[in-house]
Design a protein around this motif. Structure first.
Motif, PDB file in Angstrom:
ATOM      1  N   ALA A 114       0.868  -1.181   0.000  1.00 34.74           N
ATOM      2  CA  ALA A 114       0.000   0.000   0.000  1.00 34.74           C
ATOM      3  C   ALA A 114       0.898   1.221   0.000  1.00 34.74           C
ATOM      4  N   PHE A 115       0.421   2.309  -0.580  1.00 37.73           N
ATOM      5  CA  PHE A 115       1.282   3.489  -0.641  1.00 37.73           C
ATOM      6  C   PHE A 115       1.601   4.030   0.742  1.00 37.73           C
ATOM      7  N   LYS A 116       0.803   3.649   1.730  1.00 41.78           N
ATOM      8  CA  LYS A 116       1.019   4.186   3.070  1.00 41.78           C
ATOM      9  C   LYS A 116       2.287   3.658   3.724  1.00 41.78           C
ATOM     10  N   ASP A 117       2.916   2.660   3.111  1.00 43.08           N
ATOM     11  CA  ASP A 117       4.161   2.141   3.672  1.00 43.08           C
ATOM     12  C   ASP A 117       5.203   3.241   3.851  1.00 43.08           C
TER      13      ASP A 117
ATOM     14  N   GLY B 171      -8.561   0.492   6.176  1.00 40.29           N
ATOM     15  CA  GLY B 171      -8.026  -0.661   5.449  1.00 40.29           C
ATOM     16  C   GLY B 171      -6.521  -0.705   5.455  1.00 40.29           C
ATOM     17  N   ASP B 172      -5.909   0.158   4.648  1.00 41.26           N
ATOM     18  CA  ASP B 172      -4.471   0.020   4.427  1.00 41.26           C
ATOM     19  C   ASP B 172      -3.582   0.678   5.472  1.00 41.26           C
ATOM     20  N   THR B 173      -4.057   1.736   6.105  1.00 45.92           N
ATOM     21  CA  THR B 173      -3.216   2.403   7.092  1.00 45.92           C
ATOM     22  C   THR B 173      -2.769   1.422   8.172  1.00 45.92           C
TER      23      THR B 173
ATOM     24  N   VAL C 134      -5.342  11.506  -8.085  1.00 48.22           N
ATOM     25  CA  VAL C 134      -5.045  10.841  -6.824  1.00 48.22           C
ATOM     26  C   VAL C 134      -6.334  10.286  -6.224  1.00 48.22           C
ATOM     27  N   PRO C 135      -6.438   8.964  -6.112  1.00 43.89           N
ATOM     28  CA  PRO C 135      -7.603   8.383  -5.437  1.00 43.89           C
ATOM     29  C   PRO C 135      -7.604   8.836  -3.983  1.00 43.89           C
ATOM     30  N   SER C 136      -8.641   9.546  -3.576  1.00 40.25           N
ATOM     31  CA  SER C 136      -8.563  10.262  -2.304  1.00 40.25           C
ATOM     32  C   SER C 136      -9.611   9.834  -1.286  1.00 40.25           C
ATOM     33  N   GLY C 137      -9.175   9.764  -0.040  1.00 43.19           N
ATOM     34  CA  GLY C 137     -10.059   9.435   1.085  1.00 43.19           C
ATOM     35  C   GLY C 137      -9.962  10.547   2.111  1.00 43.19           C
ATOM     36  N   ASN C 138      -8.867  10.520   2.888  1.00 40.92           N
ATOM     37  CA  ASN C 138      -8.623  11.615   3.826  1.00 40.92           C
ATOM     38  C   ASN C 138      -7.883  12.780   3.178  1.00 40.92           C
ATOM     39  N   PHE C 139      -7.572  12.666   1.913  1.00 37.11           N
ATOM     40  CA  PHE C 139      -6.927  13.732   1.127  1.00 37.11           C
ATOM     41  C   PHE C 139      -5.505  14.065   1.584  1.00 37.11           C
ATOM     42  N   GLY C 140      -4.857  13.115   2.281  1.00 40.79           N
ATOM     43  CA  GLY C 140      -3.477  13.344   2.695  1.00 40.79           C
ATOM     44  C   GLY C 140      -2.519  13.251   1.521  1.00 40.79           C
ATOM     45  N   ASN C 141      -2.734  12.254   0.676  1.00 40.78           N
ATOM     46  CA  ASN C 141      -1.831  12.008  -0.438  1.00 40.78           C
ATOM     47  C   ASN C 141      -1.884  13.159  -1.447  1.00 40.78           C
ATOM     48  N   VAL C 142      -3.085  13.534  -1.844  1.00 35.33           N
ATOM     49  CA  VAL C 142      -3.192  14.622  -2.832  1.00 35.33           C
ATOM     50  C   VAL C 142      -2.652  15.928  -2.230  1.00 35.33           C
TER      51      VAL C 142
ATOM     52  N   ASN D 254     -12.565   0.753  -0.516  1.00 34.19           N
ATOM     53  CA  ASN D 254     -12.930   1.054   0.875  1.00 34.19           C
ATOM     54  C   ASN D 254     -11.941   1.951   1.620  1.00 34.19           C
ATOM     55  N   ALA D 255     -10.708   2.041   1.114  1.00 28.55           N
ATOM     56  CA  ALA D 255      -9.753   2.930   1.791  1.00 28.55           C
ATOM     57  C   ALA D 255     -10.108   4.396   1.553  1.00 28.55           C
ATOM     58  N   MET D 256     -11.086   4.624   0.686  1.00 33.93           N
ATOM     59  CA  MET D 256     -11.516   5.999   0.419  1.00 33.93           C
ATOM     60  C   MET D 256     -12.924   6.259   0.950  1.00 33.93           C
ATOM     61  N   ASP D 257     -13.401   5.379   1.826  1.00 36.85           N
ATOM     62  CA  ASP D 257     -14.743   5.568   2.384  1.00 36.85           C
ATOM     63  C   ASP D 257     -14.667   6.514   3.578  1.00 36.85           C
TER      64      ASP D 257
ATOM     65  N   PRO E  96      -9.229  -1.418  -7.245  1.00 36.11           N
ATOM     66  CA  PRO E  96     -10.384  -0.508  -7.333  1.00 36.11           C
ATOM     67  C   PRO E  96     -10.031   0.964  -7.084  1.00 36.11           C
ATOM     68  N   HIS E  97      -9.056   1.243  -6.217  1.00 35.64           N
ATOM     69  CA  HIS E  97      -8.688   2.639  -5.965  1.00 35.64           C
ATOM     70  C   HIS E  97      -7.992   3.236  -7.181  1.00 35.64           C
ATOM     71  N   GLY E  98      -7.070   2.468  -7.749  1.00 39.57           N
ATOM     72  CA  GLY E  98      -6.407   2.907  -8.973  1.00 39.57           C
ATOM     73  C   GLY E  98      -7.415   3.120 -10.091  1.00 39.57           C
TER      74      GLY E  98
ATOM     75  N   GLU F 144      -1.501   4.350  -8.407  1.00 43.90           N
ATOM     76  CA  GLU F 144      -1.966   3.009  -8.028  1.00 43.90           C
ATOM     77  C   GLU F 144      -1.582   2.850  -6.562  1.00 43.90           C
ATOM     78  N   THR F 145      -2.590   3.002  -5.686  1.00 40.24           N
ATOM     79  CA  THR F 145      -2.294   3.126  -4.266  1.00 40.24           C
ATOM     80  C   THR F 145      -2.225   1.798  -3.523  1.00 40.24           C
ATOM     81  N   ALA F 146      -2.690   0.716  -4.158  1.00 42.78           N
ATOM     82  CA  ALA F 146      -2.598  -0.597  -3.506  1.00 42.78           C
ATOM     83  C   ALA F 146      -2.452  -1.667  -4.580  1.00 42.78           C
ATOM     84  N   HIS F 147      -1.843  -2.767  -4.207  1.00 41.17           N
ATOM     85  CA  HIS F 147      -1.718  -3.876  -5.159  1.00 41.17           C
ATOM     86  C   HIS F 147      -3.094  -4.522  -5.371  1.00 41.17           C
TER      87      HIS F 147
HETATM   88  C1  LIG Z   1      -5.435   5.489   2.194  1.00 48.70           C
HETATM   89  C2  LIG Z   1      -5.704   5.068   0.810  1.00 48.70           C
HETATM   90  C3  LIG Z   1      -6.216   5.975  -0.131  1.00 48.70           C
HETATM   91  C4  LIG Z   1      -6.597   7.387   0.235  1.00 48.70           C
HETATM   92  O1  LIG Z   1      -5.483   8.172   0.607  1.00 48.70           O
HETATM   93  P1  LIG Z   1      -5.746   9.544   1.400  1.00 48.70           P
HETATM   94  O2  LIG Z   1      -4.378  10.069   1.663  1.00 48.70           O
HETATM   95  O3  LIG Z   1      -6.458   9.178   2.667  1.00 48.70           O
HETATM   96  O4  LIG Z   1      -6.563  10.411   0.533  1.00 48.70           O
HETATM   97  C5  LIG Z   1      -6.383   5.552  -1.428  1.00 48.70           C
HETATM   98  N1  LIG Z   1      -6.111   4.279  -1.788  1.00 48.70           N
HETATM   99  C6  LIG Z   1      -5.644   3.382  -0.924  1.00 48.70           C
HETATM  100  C7  LIG Z   1      -5.395   1.990  -1.377  1.00 48.70           C
HETATM  101  C8  LIG Z   1      -5.416   3.733   0.398  1.00 48.70           C
HETATM  102  O5  LIG Z   1      -4.963   2.844   1.260  1.00 48.70           O
END
Ligand SMILES: *Cc1c(COP(=O)(O)O)cnc(C)c1O
Length: 430
Positions: free
Chosen positions: A105-108, A137-139, A246-254, A300-303, A355-357, A380-383
């Motif tokens: 996951a990109f959060k690594d 999910g991924d965090t 950028v697939p966004s959830g908490n908008f940290g990455n973007v 679901n990581a963007m829910d 699905p996020h990608g 592509e934020t997760a495999h």
């Molecule tokens: C966390 C996550 C996101 C969302 O990233 P944010 O920084 O929260 O916007 C998108 N895709 C995947 C797979 C994630 O784990």
């Protein structure tokens, strides 16, 4: 670098204090006091720099002097021990693969960087720190893996029961040692709310040093700006007008991408791609910011109903709606559209997205309709095998499991079930 609270009712903080505290005492997110652009030569000569050198130069101002330069060099080298390849789909669309780390996951990257900073600050074991983190999910997996075995740090992860994928659950419930997983009867927003309540609970914070490893923490958030520079290094000779979706959830990455842009990275535009949790998409249309409870989707990581980093984005653009709108577009897509995109990417480019990608890919397509001369890179934020059920159902082909995933599949889950904040508190105090 000092940091101020975006609620403006707390004293400014050092980097060290901001990392250890997570959130400012007035509940505000920390934001750097200044952003000094990198010299133009840095971007001109980026081909001569390794990923670690790029990262070191980019993050230095935000962590010095508290992390000395020699220590910082080691931290970025250890953090970035895997690849970040860009894969071209066609002349207008590429993908930046951010899933080659230990939990895919990109959060690594953020988790590994933060764990090493905290490990350094706590090197004399002065006081134990408890990292409290809510995950959609991924965090959880990335944080658990990044912090595993770090001395003086305990990690407590809250995740919504039944709402993360099997592989994600394995990644955060099977490590043991200094990692505990709490399985919450609720949705991600409930987990996040409990974490926020804990940070504001004096009865708790007077007894223990709590911090967060969500992207509210500056040490988790800022290293994500590296990705955009790594993509630029791979693409700048071939394409002008680079746009990131950028697939966004908490908008940290973007938001980290926007920090890279503030440092001088030539980015034409950002696309914040959303599933049906689309408060920002709606805001850019109506100028009304109306968070809603989160809806469950296949990405679901963007829910996330109320993205915590949006306030940082507003700060970057000086709270000017027009500036924000000039720099960022946002689109929202249904699960059905996401599945169709997965299939299209597979059929047209023989590429398996997750699905996020796929949501990011849809964001590129939507943006390119009106801006055909851009080159859009979706992250592509997760495999894809982390979302095996959906991916295999759509492309109708079995996916081989990478070694990082295989290694957790056979392990036994250990979690503690909780429903209320009081149960969380009792656990933390026990
Ligand atoms: C966390 C996550 C996101 C969302 O990233 P944010 O920084 O929260 O916007 C998108 N895709 C995947 C797979 C994630 O784990």
């Amino acid at each position: 670098m000092n940091y101020y609270s975006l609620n403006h009712k707390a004293p400014n903080s050092t980097f060290k204090n901001a990392v250890i505290k997570g959130l400012a005492p007035d509940k505000g997110l920390y934001f750097p006091e200044s952003i000094t652009p990198l010299p133009e030569d840095f971007f001109k000569n980026i081909d001569d720099l390794s990923y670690s050198q790029i990262a070191f130069e980019a993050i230095k101002q935000f962590v010095s002097p508290e992390i000395p330069e020699d220590i910082l060099k080691t931290i970025v080298e250890e953090t970035l021990s895997f690849d970040f390849p860009v894969v071209k789909l066609n002349d207008n669309i590429s993908t930046l693969e951010l899933f080659h780390g230990p939990t895919m996951a990109f959060k690594d990257v953020g988790a590994r960087f933060m764990a090493r900073c905290l490990g350094y600050f706590n090197r004399n074991n002065d006081k134990e720190v408890t990292v409290l983190v809510a995950t959609s999910g991924d965090t959880g997996g990335a944080v658990a893996n990044g912090f595993l075995g770090v001395k003086g740090v305990n990690v407590v992860i809250l995740y919504p029961s039944g709402k993360v994928s099997d592989i994600q659950e394995k990644q955060l419930t099977t490590l043991g040692q200094n990692i505990t997983a709490l399985e919450v009867d609720g949705v991600f927003d409930d987990c996040q709310a409990m974490v926020k309540t804990a940070f504001l609970d004096d009865a708790l914070t007077s007894k223990m040093q709590l911090t967060s490893a969500n992207s509210i923490n500056v040490a988790r958030w800022l290293p994500q700006l590296f990705y955009f520079m790594f993509a630029y290094k791979q693409l700048h000779k071939k394409y002008d007008n680079i746009v990131f979706s950028v697939p966004s959830g908490n908008f940290g990455n973007v938001c980290a991408g926007m920090m890279a842009q503030q440092l001088g990275l030539p980015v034409k535009h950002f696309v914040a791609s959303n599933n049906l949790n689309n408060v920002v998409t709606r805001y850019l249309q109506s100028q009304l910011y109306e968070p809603k409870p989160s809806i469950q989707t296949i990405s679901n990581a963007m829910d996330v109903g109320a993205p915590s980093n949006f306030i940082r984005i507003q700060e970057i653009y000086k709270n000017k709606f027009e500036t924000l709108k000039d720099n960022v577009s946002s689109y929202s897509f249904t699960d059905e559209a996401t599945k169709e995109a997965l299939l299209e990417i597979y059929n047209d480019y023989n590429y398996v997205a997750d699905p996020h990608g796929a949501v990011g890919y849809l964001g590129c397509k939507a943006y390119l309709q009106d801006n055909p001369d851009a080159h859009c890179v979706f992250l592509e934020t997760a495999h894809p095998t982390k979302f095996l059920d959906v991916v295999e159902e759509v492309i109708k082909e079995e996916q081989p499991l990478p070694k990082q995933i295989q290694s957790v599949m056979g392990k036994e889950k250990t979690s503690i079930k909780i429903t209320t904040y009081e149960e969380l508190k009792a656990f933390l105090l026990s």
